[in-house]
Write a protein that holds these residues in place. Structure first.
Motif, short mmCIF file in Angstrom:
data_model
loop_
_atom_site.label_atom_id
_atom_site.label_comp_id
_atom_site.label_asym_id
_atom_site.label_seq_id
_atom_site.Cartn_x
_atom_site.Cartn_y
_atom_site.Cartn_z
N LEU A 1 0.84 -1.20 0.00
CA LEU A 1 0.00 0.00 0.00
C LEU A 1 0.87 1.25 0.00
O LEU A 1 0.59 2.22 -0.73
CB LEU A 1 -0.92 -0.02 1.23
CG LEU A 1 -1.95 1.12 1.30
CD1 LEU A 1 -2.98 0.97 0.20
CD2 LEU A 1 -2.63 1.17 2.65
N LEU A 2 1.95 1.22 0.80
CA LEU A 2 2.84 2.37 0.82
C LEU A 2 3.51 2.55 -0.54
O LEU A 2 3.66 3.69 -1.02
CB LEU A 2 3.91 2.19 1.90
CG LEU A 2 3.44 2.19 3.36
CD1 LEU A 2 4.62 2.35 4.30
CD2 LEU A 2 2.43 3.28 3.61
N ALA B 1 1.06 4.13 -2.67
CA ALA B 1 0.87 5.53 -2.26
C ALA B 1 2.01 6.41 -2.78
O ALA B 1 1.79 7.52 -3.23
CB ALA B 1 0.78 5.62 -0.73
N ARG B 2 3.23 5.87 -2.71
CA ARG B 2 4.38 6.62 -3.21
C ARG B 2 4.36 6.73 -4.73
O ARG B 2 5.04 7.57 -5.32
CB ARG B 2 5.68 5.93 -2.80
CG ARG B 2 5.98 5.92 -1.32
CD ARG B 2 7.42 5.47 -1.04
NE ARG B 2 7.74 4.17 -1.60
CZ ARG B 2 7.63 3.01 -0.97
NH1 ARG B 2 7.17 2.97 0.26
NH2 ARG B 2 7.95 1.88 -1.57
N ILE C 1 -7.69 2.76 0.10
CA ILE C 1 -7.28 3.94 -0.66
C ILE C 1 -5.78 4.13 -0.43
O ILE C 1 -5.33 4.18 0.72
CB ILE C 1 -8.07 5.18 -0.20
CG1 ILE C 1 -9.55 4.99 -0.54
CG2 ILE C 1 -7.51 6.44 -0.85
CD1 ILE C 1 -10.47 5.95 0.19
N ALA C 2 -5.02 4.20 -1.51
CA ALA C 2 -3.57 4.41 -1.39
C ALA C 2 -3.26 5.90 -1.38
O ALA C 2 -2.43 6.37 -0.61
CB ALA C 2 -2.84 3.72 -2.53
N GLY C 3 -3.91 6.64 -2.26
CA GLY C 3 -3.60 8.06 -2.33
C GLY C 3 -4.72 8.85 -2.97
O GLY C 3 -5.55 8.31 -3.70
N VAL C 4 -4.72 10.14 -2.67
CA VAL C 4 -5.66 11.07 -3.28
C VAL C 4 -4.83 12.20 -3.87
O VAL C 4 -3.99 12.77 -3.17
CB VAL C 4 -6.64 11.63 -2.22
CG1 VAL C 4 -7.59 12.62 -2.85
CG2 VAL C 4 -7.40 10.49 -1.53
N GLY C 5 -5.03 12.47 -5.14
CA GLY C 5 -4.25 13.52 -5.77
C GLY C 5 -3.69 13.07 -7.11
O GLY C 5 -4.01 11.99 -7.58
N GLY D 1 -0.90 12.08 -10.19
CA GLY D 1 0.36 11.37 -10.39
C GLY D 1 0.28 9.86 -10.24
O GLY D 1 1.32 9.21 -10.20
N TYR D 2 -0.91 9.31 -10.18
CA TYR D 2 -1.02 7.86 -10.02
C TYR D 2 -1.36 7.17 -11.32
O TYR D 2 -2.09 7.70 -12.16
CB TYR D 2 -2.08 7.52 -8.96
CG TYR D 2 -1.63 7.88 -7.56
CD1 TYR D 2 -0.67 7.10 -6.91
CD2 TYR D 2 -2.13 9.00 -6.90
CE1 TYR D 2 -0.23 7.43 -5.64
CE2 TYR D 2 -1.69 9.34 -5.63
CZ TYR D 2 -0.75 8.54 -5.00
OH TYR D 2 -0.32 8.87 -3.75
N ALA E 1 -9.46 8.93 2.21
CA ALA E 1 -8.11 9.32 2.62
C ALA E 1 -7.20 8.10 2.61
O ALA E 1 -7.68 6.96 2.71
CB ALA E 1 -8.15 9.94 4.02
N PRO E 2 -5.91 8.34 2.46
CA PRO E 2 -4.96 7.23 2.38
C PRO E 2 -5.09 6.28 3.58
O PRO E 2 -5.20 6.74 4.72
CB PRO E 2 -3.59 7.93 2.40
CG PRO E 2 -3.86 9.30 1.90
CD PRO E 2 -5.23 9.65 2.35
N GLY E 3 -5.07 4.99 3.29
CA GLY E 3 -5.12 3.99 4.35
C GLY E 3 -6.53 3.57 4.73
O GLY E 3 -6.71 2.52 5.34
N ARG E 4 -7.51 4.36 4.36
CA ARG E 4 -8.90 4.01 4.72
C ARG E 4 -9.49 3.04 3.68
O ARG E 4 -9.00 2.92 2.57
CB ARG E 4 -9.77 5.26 4.82
CG ARG E 4 -9.23 6.20 5.88
CD ARG E 4 -10.30 7.03 6.56
NE ARG E 4 -9.66 7.92 7.53
CZ ARG E 4 -10.24 8.36 8.65
NH1 ARG E 4 -11.47 8.03 8.94
NH2 ARG E 4 -9.58 9.15 9.49
N ASN F 1 0.69 11.09 1.13
CA ASN F 1 -0.25 9.98 1.06
C ASN F 1 0.33 8.73 1.72
O ASN F 1 -0.36 8.04 2.49
CB ASN F 1 -0.62 9.66 -0.41
CG ASN F 1 -1.67 10.62 -0.95
OD1 ASN F 1 -2.55 11.08 -0.23
ND2 ASN F 1 -1.58 10.92 -2.25
N ALA G 1 -1.05 6.79 4.90
CA ALA G 1 -1.45 5.39 4.72
C ALA G 1 -0.75 4.48 5.72
O ALA G 1 -1.27 3.41 6.06
CB ALA G 1 -1.15 4.94 3.29
#
Lengths: 568, 568
Positions: free
Chosen positions: A10-11, A14-15, A49-53, A55-56, A321-324, B210, B214
């Protein structure tokens, strides 16, 4: 929150070091933290959810083209049994509307089947695309003036907690006991120290309310006026606004909501029947109504998501949000959000299994020996205490009425709107006990109705114009293993509820159709009520004033005692 | 929350069946739930609030005559050691201002004395009229480019948690490790799953943020701009606005606060020295500043009370409500709240004990063998890497400077603002290791200053114009068992900090007076800085760019490596 390997993945997602499983592009995200709508992408890995925003990249990418994305809705308090459906079919009704978590009190089945009933609900909810957070039913049985199918002690509840079956303590309805500091109630709240303890304290204000709050209860969903709700909120209770089938508090309470207090207000449905769930909806209906009333849409979502997540310490959901958990409701109209697509744990919610394993014990919950039951009421001198319905209320009046006598017995007399009512024990422990009385306001002109849904003990209740019809109804319900029925002569309509006498094993749309036919038939039998079965289901509830009937007889709720039918 | 007998008494008092111990009559209650000021009485039994509202009698009754009553303030993140005082004297500074709970990270003493240091802080805080919630220091040591007095593994932290010494995980400063998913950091956050995990992620935004969120971190107190804070808040972090002695973020961040997001914003002081605590105050100062800025007073209180209580799961405080701790701040001016009276657990906060038992080990924390330490720097060809202070910042620049050579050695040269700096190991494990370098910007023209407060490893740092003065300072500090000192020739001023080399055992006002004299003397020695000791204490911190000095030598923080003093 996650096992370590998944967490490190997940991290990485997210990265942006590895592709997400799914990227929802260009959504208008309902951000319950900032209180704003935020145009953003959402990257999802597994169920999180890994990330919001920006660049993914994702293995799958979906262009939302500016559609709104809200967190999955949370029903802060519901009795799933009131949908008359098993959890899977309850889910089939509410998940497509955006509800992804329900905090459920299996109070009804617990009154029939005890801890086994609670465990069944947990099993039946496992693997569904709906997160069912079970709370421990706190008041089984409600009183000793009726006989339930089980008793749950503080020790039983603690066992359910340590087994991970329940998350907190469900509405502590015995508010007089809480306030008085009764040892039994105190033992239950003590067992759930540090966990959410839901309340139920109708009309309690002032010092009684202070005591209720001091005892450790943290919420209430029984407010009916803004004044009451404001006081409860000011004393520290979360106010769960309720919009049930039989209790409509939303419109009355929406004026309570201000930007200064909205963080401690949540939405719940308590009891909703299939027709309402399918036509109006669930929490989504409340969100729309709140927005229509003029409440900021993000605030409306917040009351339906983050606030409940916070009250119930469910910090893994309630926000995007991330992690949720990736529980999401996608919709296009912010003025009236209706789910176009729902994601649960990152997957589109689609299939609702129809193969719940039902333990045999739960399908044998109607124990009657009809031969031994005598519905006759020998005449005596004096007048009778008769239960008088108030339209659309759970409260009844006690009226004194002269009996109609026939061949030495007091009988039903539809011409006087005087129907006979029987509450017949159907649990193993009270199969040969019944109470008899009379009721005014159901309005049948012929035949009888009956059912095994009767709060809270769920014994068999029958109301009729003649003993023969009442016996037919009882027999039919016995053969179905529980359910609702209306009959006159050879004609009958029924809704079988073979699971604990409370729930159907059929799809929710079928249940609704059968229920609709049943109601239509009850109207043919003369009842002017919208739903005489629901009205009936509360006539045996010995904790709501003023006069009720249980398997032990007539209960003078105000005096909290059993009383005779006849007054000399 | 309470043992059962007390609880039943509390309910009796809440009901009004027995008199309360204390009734505060006719207060203007800051109600953080409703967002309003509510005129009411407060009934207290034992250490709890029994009820709010009319109708109570008390063994003692005090007429507030309309004075305001707010919940006791909560400092969401503080290093008590930065007050240079023991917890009792820190309490003596902040409690009279209305601060009744601090969430404290004993990071400094942990770097000196490990888990024993954390346990000492817990012991020292026991019984005080200040509730000190300890968090487990997450990054001891910070890196392996300096030598701390101890190392705390995930196992050590878990032990502190299971022993009830700590409540959550303190600021996870190793944010690169969090974001990268380092096993060591992940083990620590995993050990605190379900507990509050505080963050520290300066300038992290976008995908890195993020990942940080996370990973399970839930707050951040390093925001310096509204933009950064807004993004962190939007991703689900609680934003703890900081107003420290050496980091002033409040004015910059107050524009962040809106009614739509204020629920997830808290106040913290991080590091505050005695002068600031005694003159400006603590969290109360932030509340006044926020109100002055234009924030609704109840909102300001909420950020200083309920919000922190919610983030830290301290549901027994943070509001004036039945069952909660009777921690109260009474004041008269809502536009600038200053405590007139403070109650902690229902008792007026008055006495601050001065008899903390200090384990011998903590008073023997300065292990030096000065005979073996050689402060000379043999000259070499080339220029030197010199640490250049930036005014009022923790960041330094690395500048290349020609050495001043005398008799074959590079020496301090005050005429060029070039002072010698030594970081000398004082812990058992590094007592014979030291690093030497040069620094520009401290501005001494004669003598030397030194101290055992040096983030995060707290080795002995000395900066001086000549080796003799530096040796005098070192010797004085050794004899004091730790502390701060300035000396030239036979003259010296000192602030002894015998407890772990970090804290005085004297009253806070004395500490402040001694510190004031020390600063005055440093100014006499030529330093133009407001506080050269504080500036010095960050010159050995190897995690903040660009060039720092530790007991292992010069650290190029940008390259995350040790480097030579001389560049060829």
């Amino acid at each position: 929150m996650l096992p370590s390997p998944l967490s490190s993945q997940l991290l990485a997602a997210a990265r942006g070091d590895i592709p997400a499983d799914l990227v929802l592009r260009d959504g208008r995200v309902v951000n319950v933290f900032s209180g704003e709508i935020e145009r953003a992408d959402i990257a999802i890995l597994g169920d999180r959810i890994a990330g919001v925003g920006p660049g993914y990249r994702g293995s799958e990418e979906i262009d939302l083209a500016g559609a709104y994305v809200g967190p999955g809705l949370i029903d802060a308090h519901v009795h799933v049994e009131s949908s008359l459906c098993l959890p899977a079919q309850f889910a089939a009704a509410v998940v497509p509307r955006g509800v992804t978590t329900v905090v459920a009190d299996p109070h009804e089945i617990a009154n029939v089947a005890g801890a086994a009933g609670v465990r069944f609900m947990a099993d039946a909810a496992r693997g569904l695309p709906l997160r069912v957070i079970l709370m421990a039913p706190s008041c089984v049985p409600a009183t000793d003036m009726a006989t339930a199918g089980a008793k749950l002690t503080a020790g039983d509840l603690q066992q359910l907690l340590s087994d991970g079956v329940v998350h907190g303590l469900a509405e502590v309805m015995n508010y007089p006991g809480v306030i008085a500091g009764d040892a039994d109630v105190a033992a239950k709240t003590a067992a759930f120290r540090g966990r959410p303890i839901d309340g139920h304290a109708p009309a309690q204000v002032g010092r009684a309310l202070n005591a209720y709050v001091a005892a450790g209860v943290g919420s209430d969903h029984e407010c009916v006026t803004v004044e009451e709700a404001r006081e409860k909120l000011s004393r520290g209770l979360y106010v769960l606004i309720r919009e049930a089938t039989n209790a409509h508090n939303l419109d009355a309470l929406l004026p309570l909501v201000t930007p200064a207090n909205d963080r401690r207000i949540c939405f719940c449905t308590d009891d909703r029947q299939p027709a309402d769930l399918l036509e109006q909806g669930s929490i989504d209906h409340m969100v729309r109504r709140a927005i229509e009333f003029g409440i900021n849409p993000v605030t409306a979502f917040r009351m339906a998501t983050l606030n409940s997540a916070e009250w119930f310490q469910l910090h893994d959901r309630g926000a995007i949000a991330p992690g949720r958990l990736a529980d999401l409701m996608i919709f296009v109209d912010l003025a009236a959000p209706r789910a176009r697509q729902v994601y649960v744990g990152g997957k589109p919610a689609a299939a609702f299994p129809d193969d719940t394993a039902i333990p045999d014990a739960l399908t044998r919950s109607v124990n009657l020996d009809l031969e031994r039951i005598d519905l006759r009421v020998p005449a005596r001198s004096g007048r009778m205490r008769v239960i008088a319905l108030r339209p659309d209320q759970l409260i009844t009046d006690a009226v004194l009425v002269d009996p109609t006598i026939f061949e030495g017995h007091a009988i039903a007399d539809p011409s006087r709107d005087l129907l006979k009512m029987a509450v017949i024990g159907r649990h193993a422990g009270n199969a040969n006990r019944w109470g008899l009385g009379f009721v005014r306001g159901i309005g049948l002109t012929r035949g009888a109705i009956g059912g095994t849904v009767a709060h809270d003990h769920h014994n068999l209740v029958i109301i009729g114009c003649d003993d023969d019809s009442m016996r037919r109804v009882a027999g039919a319900i016995q053969r179905m293993g529980g359910g609702l029925c209306a009959a006159v002569g050879e004609q009958a309509r029924a809704l079988p509820l073979p699971v604990a006498g409370l729930m159907s094993d059929r799809p929710v749309r079928e249940v609704r159709a059968m229920y609709g036919e049943l109601l239509a038939f009850a109207r043919e039998l003369g009842s002017p009520l919208h739903d005489p079965f629901m009205a009936m289901s509360f006539l045996a509830l010995e904790v709501i004033p003023s006069l009720k009937l249980t398997d032990r007889g007539l209960v003078d709720v105000d005096g909290f005692r059993l009383v005779d039918l006849f007054v000399d």
